[in-house]
Scaffold this motif. Structure first.
Motif, PDB file in Angstrom:
ATOM      1  N   GLY A   1       1.186  -1.021  -0.094  1.00 29.16           N
ATOM      2  CA  GLY A   1      -0.397   0.105   0.172  1.00 29.16           C
ATOM      3  C   GLY A   1       0.548   0.871  -0.290  1.00 29.16           C
ATOM      4  N   GLN A   2       1.941   0.866  -0.656  1.00 30.84           N
ATOM      5  CA  GLN A   2       3.265   2.334  -0.091  1.00 30.84           C
ATOM      6  C   GLN A   2       2.486   3.569  -1.342  1.00 30.84           C
ATOM      7  N   HIS A   3       2.047   4.593  -1.385  1.00 27.26           N
ATOM      8  CA  HIS A   3       1.256   5.512  -2.423  1.00 27.26           C
ATOM      9  C   HIS A   3       1.225   6.862  -0.586  1.00 27.26           C
ATOM     10  N   PHE A   4       2.740   7.438  -1.384  1.00 25.63           N
ATOM     11  CA  PHE A   4       3.707   8.160  -0.270  1.00 25.63           C
ATOM     12  C   PHE A   4       2.817   9.312  -0.784  1.00 25.63           C
ATOM     13  N   LEU A   5       2.390  10.545  -0.141  1.00 25.66           N
ATOM     14  CA  LEU A   5       2.160  11.777   0.251  1.00 25.66           C
ATOM     15  C   LEU A   5       2.948  12.371   0.030  1.00 25.66           C
ATOM     16  N   VAL A   6       2.884  13.419  -1.313  1.00 23.69           N
ATOM     17  CA  VAL A   6       3.652  14.444  -1.931  1.00 23.69           C
ATOM     18  C   VAL A   6       3.734  16.185  -1.912  1.00 23.69           C
ATOM     19  N   ASP A   7       2.209  15.896  -1.238  1.00 24.54           N
ATOM     20  CA  ASP A   7       1.738  17.470  -1.445  1.00 24.54           C
ATOM     21  C   ASP A   7       1.453  17.810  -0.165  1.00 24.54           C
ATOM     22  N   PRO A   8       2.685  19.127   0.375  1.00 14.60           N
ATOM     23  CA  PRO A   8       2.608  18.838   1.983  1.00 14.60           C
ATOM     24  C   PRO A   8       1.183  19.710   2.222  1.00 14.60           C
ATOM     25  N   ASN A   9       0.450  20.259   1.518  1.00 14.19           N
ATOM     26  CA  ASN A   9      -1.119  21.239   2.052  1.00 14.19           C
ATOM     27  C   ASN A   9      -2.673  20.259   2.277  1.00 14.19           C
ATOM     28  N   ILE A  10      -1.884  18.770   2.018  1.00 15.08           N
ATOM     29  CA  ILE A  10      -2.604  16.823   2.449  1.00 15.08           C
ATOM     30  C   ILE A  10      -2.105  17.126   3.942  1.00 15.08           C
ATOM     31  N   VAL A  11      -0.591  17.021   4.372  1.00 10.14           N
ATOM     32  CA  VAL A  11      -0.401  17.232   5.357  1.00 10.14           C
ATOM     33  C   VAL A  11      -1.200  18.257   6.423  1.00 10.14           C
ATOM     34  N   SER A  12      -0.512  18.826   6.380  1.00  7.63           N
ATOM     35  CA  SER A  12      -0.701  20.434   6.759  1.00  7.63           C
ATOM     36  C   SER A  12      -2.428  20.108   7.428  1.00  7.63           C
ATOM     37  N   LYS A  13      -3.115  19.120   6.405  1.00  6.64           N
ATOM     38  CA  LYS A  13      -4.742  19.785   6.200  1.00  6.64           C
ATOM     39  C   LYS A  13      -4.822  18.075   7.507  1.00  6.64           C
ATOM     40  N   ILE A  14      -4.505  17.203   7.445  1.00  4.11           N
ATOM     41  CA  ILE A  14      -4.515  15.811   7.978  1.00  4.11           C
ATOM     42  C   ILE A  14      -4.243  16.507   9.423  1.00  4.11           C
ATOM     43  N   VAL A  15      -3.089  17.046   9.745  1.00  2.82           N
ATOM     44  CA  VAL A  15      -2.141  17.253  11.184  1.00  2.82           C
ATOM     45  C   VAL A  15      -3.460  18.412  11.600  1.00  2.82           C
ATOM     46  N   ASP A  16      -3.927  19.391  11.117  1.00  2.00           N
ATOM     47  CA  ASP A  16      -4.530  20.220  11.604  1.00  2.00           C
ATOM     48  C   ASP A  16      -6.110  19.146  12.166  1.00  2.00           C
ATOM     49  N   ALA A  17      -6.147  18.427  10.947  1.00  2.00           N
ATOM     50  CA  ALA A  17      -7.871  18.216  11.399  1.00  2.00           C
ATOM     51  C   ALA A  17      -7.945  16.973  12.925  1.00  2.00           C
ATOM     52  N   ALA A  18      -5.719  15.959  13.090  1.00  2.00           N
ATOM     53  CA  ALA A  18      -5.932  15.861  14.112  1.00  2.00           C
ATOM     54  C   ALA A  18      -5.653  16.507  15.689  1.00  2.00           C
ATOM     55  N   GLY A  19      -5.787  17.840  15.133  1.00  2.00           N
ATOM     56  CA  GLY A  19      -5.789  18.904  15.981  1.00  2.00           C
ATOM     57  C   GLY A  19      -4.498  18.802  17.046  1.00  2.00           C
ATOM     58  N   ILE A  20      -3.997  18.344  16.538  1.00  2.00           N
ATOM     59  CA  ILE A  20      -1.940  18.062  17.378  1.00  2.00           C
ATOM     60  C   ILE A  20      -1.485  19.398  17.896  1.00  2.00           C
ATOM     61  N   GLU A  21      -1.073  19.396  18.761  1.00  3.02           N
ATOM     62  CA  GLU A  21      -0.921  20.149  20.076  1.00  3.02           C
ATOM     63  C   GLU A  21      -0.084  19.527  20.749  1.00  3.02           C
ATOM     64  N   PRO A  22       1.473  20.994  21.164  1.00  5.04           N
ATOM     65  CA  PRO A  22       2.768  20.277  21.912  1.00  5.04           C
ATOM     66  C   PRO A  22       2.125  18.989  22.896  1.00  5.04           C
ATOM     67  N   GLY A  23       2.848  17.899  22.630  1.00  3.01           N
ATOM     68  CA  GLY A  23       2.564  16.982  23.817  1.00  3.01           C
ATOM     69  C   GLY A  23       2.002  16.146  23.637  1.00  3.01           C
ATOM     70  N   MET A  24       1.478  16.415  22.713  1.00  3.08           N
ATOM     71  CA  MET A  24       0.308  14.997  22.748  1.00  3.08           C
ATOM     72  C   MET A  24       0.790  13.756  22.022  1.00  3.08           C
ATOM     73  N   LYS A  25       0.506  12.547  22.334  1.00  5.41           N
ATOM     74  CA  LYS A  25       1.015  11.485  22.005  1.00  5.41           C
ATOM     75  C   LYS A  25       0.336  11.056  20.916  1.00  5.41           C
ATOM     76  N   VAL A  26       1.123  10.769  19.698  1.00  8.35           N
ATOM     77  CA  VAL A  26       0.687   9.908  18.625  1.00  8.35           C
ATOM     78  C   VAL A  26       1.527   8.816  18.138  1.00  8.35           C
ATOM     79  N   VAL A  27      -0.191   7.922  18.177  1.00  9.45           N
ATOM     80  CA  VAL A  27       0.510   6.205  17.166  1.00  9.45           C
ATOM     81  C   VAL A  27       0.547   6.586  15.452  1.00  9.45           C
ATOM     82  N   GLU A  28       1.512   6.545  14.984  1.00 10.35           N
ATOM     83  CA  GLU A  28       1.128   6.081  13.554  1.00 10.35           C
ATOM     84  C   GLU A  28       1.700   4.944  12.630  1.00 10.35           C
ATOM     85  N   VAL A  29       0.424   4.359  11.564  1.00 13.85           N
ATOM     86  CA  VAL A  29       0.662   3.330  11.482  1.00 13.85           C
ATOM     87  C   VAL A  29       1.251   3.496   9.801  1.00 13.85           C
TER      88      VAL A  29
END
Ligand code: SAM
Length: 256
Positions: free
Chosen positions: A14-42
């Motif tokens: 399933g190796q389809h790598f994200l190459v658009d920084p806007n979408i990457v930011s949009k995902i991180v925004d949607a996840a509401g990431i703030e300093p100190g949060m614990k995130v698990v990424e698969v």
């Protein structure tokens, strides 16, 4: 970078790598990431999402099965703090053991092969993960977010209905990935809530009924008419039309 490291993306993983920084930011925004949060990424892959999560201040525990990506990922993550990469197949990992105490978010661009079963497994068995913001194939997003009566409604929808609440946040076109997949993707947020008693029994019962998808409940479950009457469920109904509460009442009445 892939070419420089002699890496050819593997569709089998399933190796389809994200190459658009806007979408990457949009995902991180949607996840509401703030300093100190614990995130698990698969599936850290080439690290676009991993680095962005860590740069927002999250502590990231990332699982990646393809060790040939290690030199490239080390380059991407050089100087990025707060990331631990485990080079392992996540389906072979006991996440309950790995995550120990609670308060984790799962934020991932999930590999197609494991996405639906992994989300269901995390919801059913890994209470340390409070919220998931995950990119999946659009069809999988539809199944996770479906309501009873929708054509996409099935067991994954019921798992979500018992353990949380899901919403598709936005769709993602193939053009933001390298290589582009043949399907559309979507980012889904699933927020956990405490499941009702007998959630697992309801899932086992529903598993029997969905196994005979075209069958009426009377046939697939084989209960006497009286059980349906007492549970207030139509014995001629098909499983995809039942509400969460209907399954729970059937379990209660049938002692299934
Ligand atoms: N996060 C990266 C991104 O967004 O560009 C990569 C996402 S890519 C869709 C999925 C990643 O999951 C791939 O790097 C693949 O090697 C990895 N992967 C596939 N199956 C896996 C498994 N069972 N356990 C851990 N990683 C897996």
């Amino acid at each position: 970078m892939l070419a420089r490291h002699g890496i050819r993306p593997r569709r089998s993983l399933g190796q389809h790598f994200l190459v658009d920084p806007n979408i990457v930011s949009k995902i991180v925004d949607a996840a509401g990431i703030e300093p100190g949060m614990k995130v698990v990424e698969v599936g850290a892959g080439t690290g676009a999402l991993t680095a962005a999560l860590a740069e927002r201040g999250a502590t990231v525990l990332a699982f990646e099965t393809d060790r040939s990506l290690e030199p490239l990922l080390s380059e991407v993550l050089a100087g990025v703090r707060g990331v631990e990469v485990r080079w392992v197949d996540v389906t072979q990992v006991d996440l309950v053991e790995e995550l120990r105490d609670g308060g984790w978010r799962m934020v991932s661009n999930l590999p197609y092969g494991v996405a639906a079963p992994l989300v269901a497994d995390v919801l059913r068995r890994v209470p340390q993960v409070d919220e998931l913001v995950v990119m999946v194939q659009k069809e999988v997003a539809d199944r996770l977010c479906a309501s009873p009566g929708d054509p996409a409604y099935g067991l994954p929808s019921l798992v979500v209905g018992l353990h949380g609440e899901a919403r598709t946040l936005f769709r993602v076109p193939p053009t933001v990935f390298y290589p582009p997949p043949n399907v559309e993707s979507a980012v889904v947020r699933i927020t956990r809530r405490t499941p009702p008693p007998h959630a697992e029994e309801a899932l086992r019962l529903a598993g029997r009924a969905f196994g005979g998808r075209r069958k009426m409940l009377r046939r697939s479950l084989g209960f006497p008419e009286e059980v349906f009457v007492r549970a207030g469920v139509d014995p001629t109904a098909r499983p995809e039309t039942l509400e969460v509460e209907d399954w729970l009442r059937l379990v209660e009445v049938a002692g299934a």
